[in-house]
Design an enzyme around this catalytic site. Structure first.
Site, PDB file in Angstrom:
ATOM      1  N   ASP A   9      58.053  38.886 -34.219  1.00  0.00           N
ATOM      2  CA  ASP A   9      57.730  40.336 -32.935  1.00  0.00           C
ATOM      3  C   ASP A   9      58.017  40.486 -32.059  1.00  0.00           C
ATOM      4  O   ASP A   9      58.375  39.645 -31.067  1.00  0.00           O
ATOM      5  CB  ASP A   9      56.712  40.511 -33.866  1.00  0.00           C
ATOM      6  CG  ASP A   9      55.198  39.832 -32.959  1.00  0.00           C
ATOM      7  OD1 ASP A   9      55.762  39.290 -31.430  1.00  0.00           O
ATOM      8  OD2 ASP A   9      53.583  39.868 -33.365  1.00  0.00           O
ATOM      9  N   CYS A  61      45.708  21.229 -54.099  1.00  0.00           N
ATOM     10  CA  CYS A  61      45.331  21.504 -54.727  1.00  0.00           C
ATOM     11  C   CYS A  61      45.873  19.919 -56.195  1.00  0.00           C
ATOM     12  O   CYS A  61      44.667  19.877 -57.124  1.00  0.00           O
ATOM     13  CB  CYS A  61      45.528  22.959 -55.777  1.00  0.00           C
ATOM     14  SG  CYS A  61      45.372  24.441 -55.291  1.00  0.00           S
ATOM     15  N   CYS A  94      50.451  22.884 -54.345  1.00  0.00           N
ATOM     16  CA  CYS A  94      50.067  22.189 -53.300  1.00  0.00           C
ATOM     17  C   CYS A  94      49.326  21.065 -52.738  1.00  0.00           C
ATOM     18  O   CYS A  94      48.576  20.696 -53.592  1.00  0.00           O
ATOM     19  CB  CYS A  94      49.314  23.240 -51.879  1.00  0.00           C
ATOM     20  SG  CYS A  94      47.283  23.993 -52.376  1.00  0.00           S
ATOM     21  N   ASP A 153      54.423  39.481 -43.824  1.00  0.00           N
ATOM     22  CA  ASP A 153      53.658  38.657 -43.260  1.00  0.00           C
ATOM     23  C   ASP A 153      52.015  39.483 -43.401  1.00  0.00           C
ATOM     24  O   ASP A 153      52.078  40.481 -43.421  1.00  0.00           O
ATOM     25  CB  ASP A 153      54.808  38.738 -41.701  1.00  0.00           C
ATOM     26  CG  ASP A 153      53.759  39.723 -41.079  1.00  0.00           C
ATOM     27  OD1 ASP A 153      54.394  40.399 -41.303  1.00  0.00           O
ATOM     28  OD2 ASP A 153      52.992  39.356 -40.129  1.00  0.00           O
ATOM     29  N   HIS A 165      46.978  25.951 -48.997  1.00  0.00           N
ATOM     30  CA  HIS A 165      46.672  26.603 -50.508  1.00  0.00           C
ATOM     31  C   HIS A 165      46.962  27.597 -50.094  1.00  0.00           C
ATOM     32  O   HIS A 165      47.439  28.561 -51.413  1.00  0.00           O
ATOM     33  CB  HIS A 165      44.901  26.004 -50.742  1.00  0.00           C
ATOM     34  CG  HIS A 165      45.403  27.252 -52.257  1.00  0.00           C
ATOM     35  ND1 HIS A 165      45.945  27.052 -53.312  1.00  0.00           N
ATOM     36  CD2 HIS A 165      44.043  28.433 -52.116  1.00  0.00           C
ATOM     37  CE1 HIS A 165      45.522  27.514 -54.041  1.00  0.00           C
ATOM     38  NE2 HIS A 165      44.773  28.568 -53.908  1.00  0.00           N
ATOM     39  N   CYS A 186      48.369  25.607 -58.731  1.00  0.00           N
ATOM     40  CA  CYS A 186      48.908  25.437 -58.377  1.00  0.00           C
ATOM     41  C   CYS A 186      49.466  24.033 -57.793  1.00  0.00           C
ATOM     42  O   CYS A 186      49.298  22.899 -57.857  1.00  0.00           O
ATOM     43  CB  CYS A 186      48.085  25.537 -56.760  1.00  0.00           C
ATOM     44  SG  CYS A 186      48.554  26.132 -55.130  1.00  0.00           S
TER      45      CYS A 186
END
Lengths: 372, 372
Positions: B92, B308, B305, B265, B334, B303
Site C-alpha cells: 500500500d 484443521c 489447513c 485484503d 486457518h 478445511c
C-alpha cells in the site's frame, strides 16, 4: 520394544552411538531432545519440529496435569495424537517441577502435597499418581517420580531425598503397567559422590529399560556435574540408554557423551529463541543488536534450518526489533536444529572413530567447533 | 506483464473470474490477499503461508519505511527476497496509515508531514516519496499515495481529499519508473455518491493496470459501502483488476464480487487469530470457550489447513488457554485459509455459472454457507 542397540564405541572415551527403539520409531543416540512443556514446543508446529531432526520430544507431566489435565489428553488418544506428533515422546514425572515450581505444602514418605499455582487448590502427588498420569498421557517413555533436592543442600537432606527417590521408584515400578511405555529410573545424590554412587547402584538394580541422571543443572558448579557423570557412568548398565536431564550446552553435552551419556534435554534453545538469541558457532548472538541491521547473510551458513536457508540475519533482526512472532519461531527452530545437529555430529564422529579428536572440549585446543 | 485475463463472467451479476499476471506469478481472481504488515504475516512462516492458497501478499509501506527502512529491504534485493516470499506482492502507499496512525502535523498540496511514533522525528511524505519508497521495496504492485478522509467527514473535506488524491495520483504516475512494478490508482470520495463517481472517472482516466477503491471500512454503514461499490463499478475499465481495500468478511466480499470486484485484503484473519478466534461456517468462535475443552473433532472438517488437518478443537483450546504461540499461528493459518477458500469458491462458482445461486448473501435464503 525399547531395545537399545549400540552400533559403535569411541576407542578413546566411553562415548557410544546407538539406537533406542520405541513404539513411535527409533531414537538415534547421542541425541538432544527438545522440550514441549505443554504438548507444544513453544512457537513451533510439529511439521517444523520434524525438520529440525529432533526425534524424541519431551513434555511435562506437572504442566499437563494442571492444564488441560491428563483425562483430556487420554480422551484424544494420548499425547501423540493430542499434539499431532507421531515420533517418540517422553514425559518427565513432574518431580522436578513440584519441587522447583509448586507451592510445596508437605512432603513425606507417601508423597507430596502442593498448591496448584493456577487456582490455589491442593494437589496430592504420589509415585502412583505420577505414574498413572504418565500412563494416561501415553508417551513412549515415562520417568519415575523422584525427589530432586535443591542446590546447595546438606548431606542429610540429600540422603533423605535419595532414600525417598529409591522407595518411590519401587512404587512407580509396581504401579506402571503399560507395556507400550518404558519407565526410566532417576539417579539422585546431589554433589555427594558416595550418595550418587549409592543411588546409581540402587536405581541400576531395578533393571529398567533406561536410566536418567537427575538433580544436575540445579545451580551446582559445572565441574561438579562433570564429576558426577564421570563417577556414575561405570555403575550403570552398559546396554541401556542414559539420559542426562536438563543439559543442553555444547561443552557439557560433549563431556557427557565422552562419559557414556546418550540423551539430553533442555529448554534453552526455545527460551533463548524467545529472547531473540541465536546459538551460532558456540556463541550466543543477540539478534536485536544493530550490527545485524544490514547483514544480509544467513544466520549460520552451515545450518539447513528454515531460518538459515530461507532468511537473512537482517530479516531476523528486523523481526525481533518489531516484536514479530515469526522471529521467535525462526530462532527457536534454529537453536533446536543447532543442538540436534551437534549431537548428530558426535554420533557420526563416534561412528567414524574420530570423536575424541573432534569433540574434546576439555582440551585447551579442542577443534570441536571447526569440525561439525 | 500485468495482463488481466477474464476467463468467465457470471450471467446474472457483474461477477467475473480471471487471472492477473505479475512478475512473481499469477493471481487468480476473485481472491483474498493476507496482510504482512512488516514483511511478515504475523506468526506465519512463508512455507505455511503458501499452503493457505494465498497468492498475492500485502505489505505496508508506512510500517516498512519506519522499520527497517526501505534501504535495508532494497539492499536485500527487495521485499520478496527480504521476507522469503517468491509469490506476488503488493505494497500500500502508506496514505491510509499516515492519516489513521501517524501524528499528523501538516497536510497541504505538496504532501504530509507527520511525526514518527517510534522516535518522534518528523517525516515528510509526498506522492513522490511514497512512490520512491515503494519502488525501493519492489513489490509487484505499488499503490498511489492518496488522502483517505475519516468517517464521518463534511462534503467539503471529502472534496478536498479527492482533489488532492487526483493531483497526487498524477505525481505518483510521473514519479513511477519501474516497469516490473504496476501502479494502481485509488478511488476516494467518502460516502458522497457524486464525489465517488467523479473520483472513479478521474482515476480511470489514468489508464493504469489496476484500480482500487479506498476509504471504505473506515466506520461507514455497510450498506453505504455496498452502494459505493455498486455505483462505481460501471465507471471502471472492465479489463483491469479492481481491488476493494480493507474488506475481508464473507458477506461483503460476496456482494463486492457480484459488483465486479476482484481483489480483497484485510487484517481480520490474523488479528482474530491472535485473539483466539476462528472463522468457521460464517461464525466467529472463541476457542478459549470451555465448550471446546473436550471437543476432539477438527476445527472445520471441510478445511484442509494445518490446524484443521493436524489438530483438534480441544488441542487448540488448550494452546489458547495456555497462551501458547502455536495457538495463534494455527488460528491465523486457518482464518486466512478460510477467506482464500471462500474467494476461490466464488471463482469456481463463476466458472461453473452458479455464482448468483450459491453466493447471494443479499437474498434472505442465501445458500452460500452450505455450498462452498
Amino acid at each position: 520394544m525399547f531395545n537399545f542397540e549400540i552400533s559403535a564405541h569411541c576407542p578413546h572415551t566411553k562415548g557410544r552411538c546407538g539406537c533406542f527403539h520405541t513404539p513411535h520409531g527409533p531414537v538415534q543416540t547421542p541425541r538432544f531432545m527438545p522440550v514441549g512443556t505443554l504438548a507444544t514446543v513453544k512457537g513451533i508446529s510439529t511439521e517444523q519440529l520434524a525438520r529440525t531432526g529432533a526425534q524424541m520430544v519431551l513434555s511435562n507431566t506437572y504442566h499437563l496435569h494442571l492444564q488441560p489435565g491428563e483425562q483430556v489428553v487420554a480422551e484424544a488418544g494420548g499425547l501423540h495424537r493430542f499434539m499431532g506428533w507421531d515420533g517418540p515422546m517422553l514425559t518427565d514425572s513432574g518431580g522436578f517441577q513440584v519441587f522447583s515450581l509448586g507451592n510445596l505444602n508437605k512432603i513425606d514418605e507417601r508423597g507430596v502435597v502442593f498448591r496448584n499455582p493456577r487456582d490455589g487448590r491442593t494437589i496430592d502427588m504420589t509415585p502412583e499418581h505420577a505414574t498413572n498420569i504418565q500412563m494416561a498421557l501415553g508417551a513412549d517413555v515415562a520417568m519415575a517420580f523422584d525427589q530432586c533436592p535443591p542446590y546447595p543442600a546438606t548431606e542429610n537432606d540429600v540422603k533423605d531425598a535419595c532414600r525417598r527417590t529409591h522407595a518411590w521408584l519401587e512404587r512407580c515400578v509396581n504401579a506402571h503397567t503399560r507395556s507400550d511405555q518404558a519407565l526410566f529410573g532417576i539417579v539422585q545424590g546431589g554433589c555427594f559422590p558416595h550418595l550418587r554412587r549409592e543411588s546409581a547402584r540402587a536405581v541400576a538394580a531395578f533393571d529398567l529399560p533406561g536410566i536418567a541422571i537427575g538433580g544436575v543443572s540445579v545451580g551446582e558448579p559445572t565441574d561438579d556435574m562433570h564429576r558426577i557423570v564421570r563417577d556414575i557412568g561405570p555403575l550403570l548398565p552398559l546396554d541401556r540408554p542414559r539420559y542426562l536431564m536438563g543439559i543442553g550446552t555444547l561443552r557439557e553435552m560433549a563431556v557427557a557423551v565422552a562419559n557414556g551419556i546418550d540423551l539430553f534435554d533442555c529448554v534453552l534453545p526455545t527460551r533463548l529463541g524467545r529472547h531473540g538469541t541465536a546459538l551460532v558457532g558456540g556463541e550466543r548472538w543477540n539478534l536485536r543488536n544493530a550490527r545485524f541491521r544490514n547483514d544480509h547473510t544467513p544466520l549460520d551458513s552451515s545450518c539447513s534450518c528454515l531460518a538459515c536457508t530461507g532468511h537473512s540475519r537482517a530479516y531476523i533482526h528486523h523481526l525481533i526489533r518489531s516484536d514479530e512472532l515469526l522471529g521467535l519461531t525462526l530462532l527457536s527452530l534454529h537453536n533446536i536444529t543447532h543442538l540436534v545437529r551437534f549431537t548428530n555430529a558426535m554420533a557420526q564422529a563416534i561412528q567414524d572413530g574420530c570423536f575424541s579428536e573432534d569433540f574434546a572440549p576439555w582440551q585447551e585446543d579442542s577443534p570441536a567447533h571447526h569440525t561439525w
